[in-house]
Design a protein around this motif. Structure first.
Motif, short mmCIF file in Angstrom:
data_model
loop_
_atom_site.label_atom_id
_atom_site.label_comp_id
_atom_site.label_asym_id
_atom_site.label_seq_id
_atom_site.Cartn_x
_atom_site.Cartn_y
_atom_site.Cartn_z
N ASN A 70 -12.79 -7.99 0.50
CA ASN A 70 -12.32 -7.37 1.74
C ASN A 70 -10.99 -6.67 1.48
OD1 ASN A 70 -10.09 -9.40 2.24
ND2 ASN A 70 -11.86 -10.76 2.25
N LEU A 75 -5.20 -6.11 -0.91
CA LEU A 75 -3.74 -6.05 -0.83
C LEU A 75 -3.10 -7.28 -1.46
CD1 LEU A 75 -3.49 -4.76 2.85
CD2 LEU A 75 -2.42 -3.62 0.89
N PHE A 97 -2.28 -2.65 11.22
CA PHE A 97 -3.12 -3.81 11.48
C PHE A 97 -2.45 -5.02 10.82
CE2 PHE A 97 -6.98 -6.41 10.29
CZ PHE A 97 -7.14 -6.93 11.57
N LEU A 144 -2.10 4.91 8.35
CA LEU A 144 -2.65 4.46 9.62
C LEU A 144 -3.34 5.59 10.38
CD1 LEU A 144 -2.58 1.62 10.96
CD2 LEU A 144 -0.92 2.59 12.55
N ASP A 168 -1.91 1.14 1.49
CA ASP A 168 -2.92 0.48 2.32
C ASP A 168 -3.76 1.62 2.88
OD1 ASP A 168 -4.49 -0.59 4.30
OD2 ASP A 168 -2.97 -1.97 5.04
N TYR A 194 -14.88 -2.78 5.73
CA TYR A 194 -15.34 -3.45 6.95
C TYR A 194 -16.26 -2.46 7.69
CZ TYR A 194 -14.86 -5.59 11.58
OH TYR A 194 -15.12 -6.16 12.79
N TYR A 323 -1.94 -0.51 17.76
CA TYR A 323 -2.23 -1.90 18.09
C TYR A 323 -1.32 -2.28 19.25
CZ TYR A 323 -5.01 -1.64 13.94
OH TYR A 323 -5.96 -1.26 13.05
C1 LIG Z 1 -8.95 -3.14 8.17
C2 LIG Z 1 -7.57 -3.10 7.65
C3 LIG Z 1 -7.10 -4.03 6.71
C4 LIG Z 1 -7.86 -5.26 6.31
O1 LIG Z 1 -9.11 -5.06 5.80
P1 LIG Z 1 -10.22 -6.22 5.91
O2 LIG Z 1 -11.34 -5.70 5.11
O3 LIG Z 1 -10.55 -6.39 7.36
O4 LIG Z 1 -9.64 -7.46 5.34
C5 LIG Z 1 -5.82 -3.86 6.20
N1 LIG Z 1 -5.04 -2.85 6.62
C6 LIG Z 1 -5.44 -1.96 7.54
C7 LIG Z 1 -4.52 -0.84 7.93
C8 LIG Z 1 -6.72 -2.05 8.11
O5 LIG Z 1 -7.10 -1.16 9.02
#
Ligand SMILES: *Cc1c(COP(=O)(O)O)cnc(C)c1O
Length: 382
Positions: A70, A75, A97, A144, A168, A194, A323
């Motif tokens: 995931n 990260l 997030f 983002l 990220d 995801y 968020y």
């Molecule tokens: C979805 C997301 C994550 C985490 O990813 P998962 O696969 O849900 O663990 C981390 N950072 C951001 C900005 C996200 O949108």
């Protein structure tokens, strides 16, 4: 005056996201992938995973991609593989997030939250510069909503401070900055697959991209019980199980050829929103000219957000908030809060995410905009 609920529009709702529409486009390829994995007898790792890792590295313009379970693990394992842990600080934008900050804590380090740009709501080089301490080990640039922040500035600050720049990119599959793909800027970049992300699996999945072969090897080992590349029974570090399933890799590989056209379709939806909302009280989050946003989300700022949102809901329009609480104000991270971060705090009360996905019809975009104008007219004091 009492609130008069908006009259519901006859007919169907506009969903926030419709995964079924994307899946209809790839059904036969995904079914073939499914059957292949079923028959292969190999369900974790193996050829399907290797194939997707190579395709994903190619997509991002990097030498390596390591599949993991995931985005959060992508990260957290990247930080661990870089030696970031107890006693270290990692700079994180508070508007993200919660998993960005959660991954820092998982690695044993401390998230150091910074405020964001008032127009893009993204991390800025100036905020990173101001938050540097003797303990800073890394900065996480969060792309983002699908937009990369100012990557040259961030790279410059990180290089000068001698800290790692990590992307990220969980919301930025297919996004670019000056034409260069997300995933190819930092020492490593972390992706989530995801289901609701721009490239989504049929469950959880993630990956790290990097040009650093040794870093890729360490992440791979950490994600597989700390195994050495030499021997199944030699465990060189205490690791975890965060491997990518063959089924998820095969599904992702089957969907990957569509990513480019899906990204362009999202950009078209965003462009239509922008044109329709131009001159209204609705302010879309700005996108810099250097950025090719992948528009994971289309976020606007509206006055009286909660009332507008309720009226949209009554009119059959699904929306989201990404968020509602900045990370430094969530109970999980209150103890790491260091003073007010006013831009993100103000934005959290104004932001509204409108429906966006590649197959969203133009007529539905228009319907959202019409309903939004009506909701605003009703929600604002006369
Ligand atoms: C979805 C997301 C994550 C985490 O990813 P998962 O696969 O849900 O663990 C981390 N950072 C951001 C900005 C996200 O949108």
């Amino acid at each position: 005056m009492p609130e008069v609920p908006a009259t519901p529009v006859a007919g169907s709702r506009v969903p926030f996201l419709d995964l079924g529409a994307a899946h209809a486009e790839v059904a036969s390829d995904v079914e073939a992938a499914w059957a292949r994995v079923w028959g292969s007898g190999r369900y974790v790792g193996g050829a399907e995973v290797e194939h997707f890792e190579q395709a994903w590295a190619h997509q991002c313009g990097t030498c390596h991609a390591v599949g993991v379970a995931n985005g959060t693990d992508a990260l957290h394992l990247t930080l661990r593989a870089l030696g970031v842990g107890r006693g270290d600080e990692v700079i994180v934008p508070t508007n993200t997030f919660v998993a960005t900050a959660g991954a820092v804590s998982l690695a044993g380090a401390t998230p150091r939250f910074v405020d964001v740009d008032p127009d893009t709501l993204l991390i800025t080089p100036a905020a990173v510069e101001a938050a540097l301490t003797a303990r800073t080990a890394a900065v996480i640039a969060v792309h983002l909503y699908g937009q990369l922040p100012e990557m040259e500035g961030l790279a410059r600050v990180a290089a000068r401070a001698g800290i790692a720049l990590i992307e990220d990119a969980a919301q930025a599959h297919g996004a670019t900055w000056r034409g260069q793909p997300a995933g190819s800027f930092g020492v490593a970049a972390c992706f989530s697959f995801y289901p609701g992300k721009n490239l989504g699996a049929l469950g959880d999945a993630g990956a790290v991209t990097t040009d650093d072969a040794s870093l890729a090897r360490r992440i791979r080992s950490l994600a597989d019980h700390g195994r050495s590349a030499r021997s199944k029974h030699e465990h060189v570090v205490p690791g975890i199980n965060s491997r990518l399933d063959a089924l998820q890799a095969a599904v992702l590989a089957a969907k990957l050829p569509r990513l480019g056209s899906w990204t362009r379709a999202r950009q078209d939806v965003a462009e239509r929103y922008r044109r329709a909302l131009d001159g209204s009280a609705v302010r879309p989050v700005a996108v810099r000219p250097e950025a090719g946003s992948a528009y994971h989300l289309f976020v606007v700022r509206v006055p009286e957000r909660d009332r507008v949102r309720a009226r949209l809901d009554a009119a059959g329009i699904d929306t989201g908030i990404h968020y509602p609480v900045p990370c430094h104000r969530t109970p999980a991270f209150l103890r790491h809060a260091c003073g007010p971060l006013p831009v993100a705090e103000a934005a959290a009360g104004e932001i509204l995410s409108l429906p966006i996905y590649p197959q969203l019809p133009a007529s539905e975009v228009d319907r959202v905009c019409t309903a939004l104008e009506a909701a605003l007219a009703g929600a604002l004091p006369a």
